[in-house]
Write a protein that holds these residues in place. Sequence first.
Motif, PDB file in Angstrom:
ATOM      1  N   SER A  95       0.881  -1.159   0.000  1.00 52.58           N
ATOM      2  CA  SER A  95       0.000   0.000   0.000  1.00 52.58           C
ATOM      3  C   SER A  95       0.928   1.222   0.000  1.00 52.58           C
ATOM      4  O   SER A  95       1.961   1.167  -0.677  1.00 52.58           O
ATOM      5  N   HIS A  96       0.613   2.262   0.755  1.00 55.51           N
ATOM      6  CA  HIS A  96       1.417   3.483   0.665  1.00 55.51           C
ATOM      7  C   HIS A  96       1.602   4.140   2.030  1.00 55.51           C
ATOM      8  O   HIS A  96       0.720   4.069   2.882  1.00 55.51           O
ATOM      9  N   LEU A  97       2.763   4.790   2.195  1.00 53.43           N
ATOM     10  CA  LEU A  97       3.064   5.501   3.441  1.00 53.43           C
ATOM     11  C   LEU A  97       2.753   6.992   3.327  1.00 53.43           C
ATOM     12  O   LEU A  97       2.729   7.691   4.338  1.00 53.43           O
ATOM     13  N   PHE A 106      -4.543   5.825   9.293  1.00 53.12           N
ATOM     14  CA  PHE A 106      -4.771   4.439   8.874  1.00 53.12           C
ATOM     15  C   PHE A 106      -4.625   4.226   7.362  1.00 53.12           C
ATOM     16  O   PHE A 106      -4.190   3.170   6.913  1.00 53.12           O
ATOM     17  N   ASP A 107      -5.020   5.235   6.601  1.00 54.49           N
ATOM     18  CA  ASP A 107      -5.032   5.151   5.140  1.00 54.49           C
ATOM     19  C   ASP A 107      -3.623   4.833   4.616  1.00 54.49           C
ATOM     20  O   ASP A 107      -2.717   5.643   4.775  1.00 54.49           O
ATOM     21  N   GLY A 108      -3.463   3.681   4.005  1.00 53.52           N
ATOM     22  CA  GLY A 108      -2.166   3.307   3.422  1.00 53.52           C
ATOM     23  C   GLY A 108      -1.239   2.636   4.425  1.00 53.52           C
ATOM     24  O   GLY A 108      -0.729   1.543   4.185  1.00 53.52           O
ATOM     25  N   SER A 109      -1.045   3.293   5.584  1.00 54.97           N
ATOM     26  CA  SER A 109      -0.099   2.776   6.587  1.00 54.97           C
ATOM     27  C   SER A 109      -0.432   1.347   6.991  1.00 54.97           C
ATOM     28  O   SER A 109       0.462   0.502   7.125  1.00 54.97           O
ATOM     29  N   ASP A 140       3.882   8.002  -3.815  1.00 55.53           N
ATOM     30  CA  ASP A 140       2.824   8.952  -4.199  1.00 55.53           C
ATOM     31  C   ASP A 140       1.528   8.294  -4.669  1.00 55.53           C
ATOM     32  O   ASP A 140       1.005   8.624  -5.738  1.00 55.53           O
ATOM     33  N   ASP A 141       0.989   7.427  -3.858  1.00 55.65           N
ATOM     34  CA  ASP A 141      -0.344   6.890  -4.153  1.00 55.65           C
ATOM     35  C   ASP A 141      -1.363   8.027  -4.236  1.00 55.65           C
ATOM     36  O   ASP A 141      -2.207   8.078  -5.120  1.00 55.65           O
ATOM     37  N   GLU A 142      -1.256   8.971  -3.286  1.00 58.06           N
ATOM     38  CA  GLU A 142      -2.319   9.969  -3.119  1.00 58.06           C
ATOM     39  C   GLU A 142      -2.319  11.051  -4.185  1.00 58.06           C
ATOM     40  O   GLU A 142      -3.268  11.827  -4.271  1.00 58.06           O
ATOM     41  N   GLY A 143      -1.250  11.131  -4.982  1.00 57.76           N
ATOM     42  CA  GLY A 143      -1.287  12.096  -6.079  1.00 57.76           C
ATOM     43  C   GLY A 143      -0.933  13.509  -5.658  1.00 57.76           C
ATOM     44  O   GLY A 143      -1.412  14.469  -6.244  1.00 57.76           O
ATOM     45  N   VAL A 203      -4.260  -4.620   1.917  1.00 61.00           N
ATOM     46  CA  VAL A 203      -5.236  -4.358   2.983  1.00 61.00           C
ATOM     47  C   VAL A 203      -5.407  -2.852   3.057  1.00 61.00           C
ATOM     48  O   VAL A 203      -4.410  -2.118   3.013  1.00 61.00           O
ATOM     49  N   HIS A 204      -6.631  -2.374   3.186  1.00 65.27           N
ATOM     50  CA  HIS A 204      -6.874  -0.934   3.226  1.00 65.27           C
ATOM     51  C   HIS A 204      -8.152  -0.676   4.009  1.00 65.27           C
ATOM     52  O   HIS A 204      -9.041  -1.521   4.027  1.00 65.27           O
ATOM     53  N   ILE A 205      -8.216   0.486   4.645  1.00 60.29           N
ATOM     54  CA  ILE A 205      -9.487   0.863   5.274  1.00 60.29           C
ATOM     55  C   ILE A 205     -10.516   1.124   4.174  1.00 60.29           C
ATOM     56  O   ILE A 205     -10.152   1.544   3.069  1.00 60.29           O
ATOM     57  N   GLY A 371      -9.635   5.289  -5.625  1.00 59.26           N
ATOM     58  CA  GLY A 371      -8.516   4.692  -6.359  1.00 59.26           C
ATOM     59  C   GLY A 371      -7.481   4.119  -5.398  1.00 59.26           C
ATOM     60  O   GLY A 371      -7.351   4.593  -4.273  1.00 59.26           O
ATOM     61  N   HIS A 372      -6.771   3.106  -5.819  1.00 60.27           N
ATOM     62  CA  HIS A 372      -5.734   2.481  -4.992  1.00 60.27           C
ATOM     63  C   HIS A 372      -4.631   1.963  -5.908  1.00 60.27           C
ATOM     64  O   HIS A 372      -4.859   1.743  -7.096  1.00 60.27           O
ATOM     65  N   ASP A 373      -3.467   1.674  -5.306  1.00 61.55           N
ATOM     66  CA  ASP A 373      -2.385   1.078  -6.095  1.00 61.55           C
ATOM     67  C   ASP A 373      -2.833  -0.233  -6.741  1.00 61.55           C
ATOM     68  O   ASP A 373      -2.367  -0.591  -7.826  1.00 61.55           O
TER      69      ASP A 373
HETATM   70 ZN   LIG Z   1      -4.956   4.836   0.532  1.00 60.51          ZN
END
Ligand SMILES: [Zn+2]
Length: 425
Positions: A95-97, A106-109, A140-143, A203-205, A371-373
């Motif tokens: 996922s993404h940091l 929580f998002d990504g972490s 840069d998942d979040e753009g 895994v993602h929220i 959107g997600h990776d």
């Molecule tokens: Zn995310």
Amino acid sequence: MEGLVLQTLSSAIIPDLKINSERLRADFEELAQFGASPGGGINRLALSPEDLQARSWFANRIEEAGLEVNDDDAGNLGGVLPSPDENARTLLLGSHLDSVPEGGRFDGSVGVLAGLECLRVIQEAGVELPVHLEAIDFTDDEGCWRSLFGSRALTGRLTPEDVNDAGSDNAPFRAALTRAGIIPREVFNAQRPSDTLAGYLEVHIEQGSRLERANTEIGVVTGIVGRTTYDLVFQGQAGHSGTTDMYRRKDALRGASQFIVRAHDLVRERYGDGVFNCGNIAVKPGAFNIIPSEAHLTFEFRHVNEGLMAEMERALISAARESAAANGLTVSTEVVAQMPAVSMSGKVIQTVEQACDDLGLNHMRLVSYSGHDAQMLSLYTPSAMIFIPSADGISHNPREFTRWEDVVNGANVLLRTALRLALKS
Ligand SMILES: [Zn+2]
């Protein structure tokens, strides 16, 4: 009866491992310090000093665990638990940091740390797998700069326009890459041949409230909506707000407003699973006593079905043209961004469901509206996403919250799914 015996046998070969909740929690709390904001949120924009600190912390965690650090030319950072078979394929857990401005913890972490925890548990148990396992943080998942930059690089979907300066102003982005030690012309080297990959799990929220409302522990994502963004400019004629006849006006804002209302109605009435949003509009000349000559707006729409995406697009554009014509205006339309709708792998979806059943967790299938990776990875290698509940559906907000037991459930489903996939691939 025979089926039952086979099922028992096949689940017997999956080692009964569980993640270490306290160790995962300690990682989670430490990671949340990087970019922590006074309001309890996170400011960890991609390639910012806070993001780079979080990444070097993650690299240290990988090394401390005795795993191999794998950082590629697009800044993706992975920890690898190698298979004894050197030629094995790699199963990615990631996922993404990075975060959005004033994002949540929580998002990504959760996805990155759960991946690392799975590797540690499997390594400690001395389980040897026929695949390499890699816990990966995508850049840069979040753009903040370019949405899904790292996952696009890994899957060969970056174009020179994403990083080069010719024809577009990428200078600030190039500077940010360079500060992070990423050489713009080399980011394309991050692509991995798809036949070296065994799959991708994230895994993602949930970032919505469907799981919470259905009192369900795990969401098994079947697909991610496509998203198209358009720029529209309605052109009319400025005029005196008092002296111009009401029936002879070419009011650009009136045409734009009609379009927005029609678009909402159209999507509600004809595309029940689709969504539409227009969140900004700029009017010229922009004075209360002048009839607007120009209205410039940006809208986006999403749907999980590519065929219906195309149909929605045609319907929305013709609604824009009709609204323009009805008000004596012209309208120009331009696509500014497009992400395809994707389906997760049927086989991997079923494996996630089996993992939930093994663990006695209830689950439901759902579509992701964000959107997600995994959107990029699923176009490249068999992929699935495991959603865990978000309290009140709040996300991209310091109040974002997921109960710890739900994080642990998600991590255990990830572990069980990874083992099931690895031992049957
Ligand atoms: Zn995310």
